[in-house]
Design an enzyme around this catalytic site. Sequence first.
Site, mmCIF file in Angstrom:
data_model
loop_
_atom_site.group_PDB
_atom_site.id
_atom_site.type_symbol
_atom_site.label_atom_id
_atom_site.label_comp_id
_atom_site.label_asym_id
_atom_site.label_seq_id
_atom_site.Cartn_x
_atom_site.Cartn_y
_atom_site.Cartn_z
ATOM 1 N N CYS A 170 13.627 10.159 6.781
ATOM 2 C CA CYS A 170 13.728 9.834 8.032
ATOM 3 C C CYS A 170 15.049 9.817 8.674
ATOM 4 C CB CYS A 170 13.263 8.222 8.099
ATOM 5 S SG CYS A 170 14.241 7.183 7.192
ATOM 6 N N GLU A 172 9.472 1.137 10.877
ATOM 7 C CA GLU A 172 10.626 1.912 10.689
ATOM 8 C C GLU A 172 10.008 3.374 10.720
ATOM 9 O OE1 GLU A 172 13.464 1.276 10.438
ATOM 10 O OE2 GLU A 172 13.666 -1.155 10.016
ATOM 11 N N LYS A 220 0.839 -1.246 -0.088
ATOM 12 C CA LYS A 220 0.011 -0.128 -0.024
ATOM 13 C C LYS A 220 0.771 1.027 0.150
ATOM 14 C CE LYS A 220 -2.128 2.902 2.107
ATOM 15 N NZ LYS A 220 -1.703 4.423 1.705
ATOM 16 N N GLU A 223 10.522 16.033 14.991
ATOM 17 C CA GLU A 223 11.048 15.647 13.739
ATOM 18 C C GLU A 223 10.925 16.807 12.712
ATOM 19 O OE1 GLU A 223 9.258 12.350 11.635
ATOM 20 O OE2 GLU A 223 11.312 11.953 10.786
HETATM 21 P P1 NAD Z 1 2.512 8.412 7.614
HETATM 22 O O1 NAD Z 1 2.635 7.425 9.031
HETATM 23 O O2 NAD Z 1 1.469 9.447 7.702
HETATM 24 O O3 NAD Z 1 1.822 7.487 6.437
HETATM 25 C C1 NAD Z 1 2.853 6.339 5.913
HETATM 26 C C2 NAD Z 1 1.981 5.197 5.226
HETATM 27 O O4 NAD Z 1 0.951 4.845 6.268
HETATM 28 C C3 NAD Z 1 1.158 5.999 4.198
HETATM 29 O O5 NAD Z 1 1.284 4.707 3.019
HETATM 30 C C4 NAD Z 1 -0.117 6.007 4.825
HETATM 31 O O6 NAD Z 1 -1.110 5.865 3.954
HETATM 32 C C5 NAD Z 1 -0.169 4.894 5.789
HETATM 33 N N1 NAD Z 1 -1.266 5.114 6.724
HETATM 34 C C6 NAD Z 1 -1.313 6.081 7.385
HETATM 35 N N2 NAD Z 1 -2.412 6.042 8.346
HETATM 36 C C7 NAD Z 1 -2.706 4.575 8.481
HETATM 37 C C8 NAD Z 1 -3.390 3.588 9.194
HETATM 38 N N3 NAD Z 1 -4.113 4.377 10.254
HETATM 39 N N4 NAD Z 1 -3.352 2.666 8.800
HETATM 40 C C9 NAD Z 1 -2.691 2.062 8.151
HETATM 41 N N5 NAD Z 1 -1.679 2.932 7.096
HETATM 42 C C10 NAD Z 1 -1.834 4.146 7.327
HETATM 43 O O7 NAD Z 1 4.068 8.953 7.306
HETATM 44 P P2 NAD Z 1 4.337 9.955 6.239
HETATM 45 O O8 NAD Z 1 3.935 11.169 6.816
HETATM 46 O O9 NAD Z 1 3.889 9.728 5.006
HETATM 47 O O10 NAD Z 1 5.800 9.664 6.063
HETATM 48 C C11 NAD Z 1 6.664 10.478 6.811
HETATM 49 C C12 NAD Z 1 7.374 9.832 8.042
HETATM 50 O O11 NAD Z 1 7.892 8.522 7.779
HETATM 51 C C13 NAD Z 1 8.178 10.300 8.853
HETATM 52 O O12 NAD Z 1 8.019 10.294 10.071
HETATM 53 C C14 NAD Z 1 9.563 9.741 8.688
HETATM 54 O O13 NAD Z 1 10.416 9.866 9.454
HETATM 55 C C15 NAD Z 1 9.043 8.184 8.508
HETATM 56 N N6 NAD Z 1 10.136 7.465 7.642
HETATM 57 C C16 NAD Z 1 10.766 6.489 8.472
HETATM 58 C C17 NAD Z 1 11.752 5.709 7.701
HETATM 59 C C18 NAD Z 1 12.546 4.694 8.697
HETATM 60 O O14 NAD Z 1 12.906 3.644 7.872
HETATM 61 N N7 NAD Z 1 12.623 4.682 9.778
HETATM 62 C C19 NAD Z 1 11.905 5.762 6.455
HETATM 63 C C20 NAD Z 1 11.205 6.936 5.862
HETATM 64 C C21 NAD Z 1 10.146 7.839 6.464
#
Ligand code: NAD
Length: 480
Positions: free
Chosen positions: A280, A246, A171, A382
């Site tokens: 991230c 992650e 997804k 962050e």
């Molecule tokens: P997000 O958590 O809003 O969304 C990430 C994914 O989760 C998207 O596909 C979104 O549609 C899905 N999602 C959102 N709510 C959900 C729910 N209730 N149930 C299931 N799926 C759901 O994050 P974002 O804003 O898109 O991404 C940025 C974040 O990701 C930052 O905090 C960044 O640090 C983190 N990140 C971490 C890593 C790592 O490897 N640690 C790598 C890249 C990004």
Amino acid sequence: MANPFINGSYAEFSQLDSMTIVDPSNGEEVDTVPASGAAEVDQAVRSAYDAFPAWRNIPAAKRGEILGKAAHAVMAATEELAPMLTAEQGKPLREARLEIRRFVHTLEHYVGLAKSIRGGYVPDLDVDTYGLIVRRPLGVIGAIVPWNFPTTLLGNKLGPALITGNVVVAKPADTTPLTTLRIAEIMHEAGLPAGVFNVVTGTGEGAGQALAEHPLVRKIAFTGSTPTGKKLMAIASNDLKRTTLELGGSDPMIVCDDANLDKAASAASVGRFFNAGQACLAIKRVFVFESVADEFIEKLAVKVKKLRVGPGTAEGVMLGPLHSPRQRDLLEEQVQSAVDSGAEVLHGAKRPEGNGISKRGNFYEPTLLVEPSHDSRVATEEVFGPALPVWRVGNMEEALQLANGTEFGLGSSIWTADLNRASDAAEKIEAGYTWINSPQIVYDELPFGGWKQSGYGKEHGIEALDYYTETKSVVVKRAV
Ligand code: NAD
């Protein structure tokens, strides 16, 4: 409209609401995708579930051969995929090409591990009795991926999942599904059997949650924000699904008085402003020893001022737009909090003026802030954008205390000529990855994953295989 890729072809869901994918550099529509819900996710999960027994039973080396061919086909399509990624995500074309290459290299890393998936043998458990430790795949993996590195972060899940015999329903983020859909099609055309890798489109609360809740999904492999990670852990607890989370980070960089300041400034600039700071793993807080602080900050400022802002497709651009207006609004609030707390602005802290790009796209100037207060938002939250705060510190003890003073524990870096000092600090810094005198590059060979609220579980390394398999102990009596 780009449709979900299920069981080896695009599935038509014309009755569903559509979601518009927008180019972050100009606000124009790139394409639309259906907002899938529980029924469409169910179709994808069942197709994966049905494909699982045959895929699991293919010998690992042969699975590696199939995955290798699929990876090669993706590499060959780089010039088609990279502009697609730039259009939906915003990053400079050069970085989009790098990301496709990174995806392929990660898959190739796991192809190389195909023959290393093994268990154990314990002789003489009892009279005429020995034990086997057998490692088997889990089944359907729900891979939920964010928008900042849609392809790299998919590869980190797809590689270990497929090589160990699992099947995947991915997804992608609501706003960046297009490259992922096309990659699934290319991999299928190159020989990956139908149903082994499926992609559903939709929102997090809709398709994402339906995937996480689906009873046939055995593991949620998630990259995204810490709040969503916590929600998914709660959902997973309902039926004890496995998880790899992650999550967010606020990586500290410590620059000591004996550091190579040129190299450290260069690493700070690349490490913070790559992907417009939306990573991230990015240098998000710098702590520099007082005696070299002015010199280091001056070198860093020279680099930051050179970063050219513009659309990802324009020649020579190093900093694309932020992914969405929401991301830019949040960044502006965080920078304002730093300025209000007394930070000196050495560059940026505003939208670019003059060439009109800010009116159409989500652009923001690379921003260098010195000495915001330690309770301002750039210190405690962050920061997911091109703004770097720098603080002066008196010694390593103070640097470590500040570095460890957040809920995050993803990456960290230490710059010093004294390797004793570096290794002592590396022991004390609370993070899943520490670079010493090195830019923050993630290597496929080393396990990657956060400590504290930056996550749970590992990707990369041979260790990732453990997170996509279960062991079974088998006891055998020799004499019947
Ligand atoms: P997000 O958590 O809003 O969304 C990430 C994914 O989760 C998207 O596909 C979104 O549609 C899905 N999602 C959102 N709510 C959900 C729910 N209730 N149930 C299931 N799926 C759901 O994050 P974002 O804003 O898109 O991404 C940025 C974040 O990701 C930052 O905090 C960044 O640090 C983190 N990140 C971490 C890593 C790592 O490897 N640690 C790598 C890249 C990004």
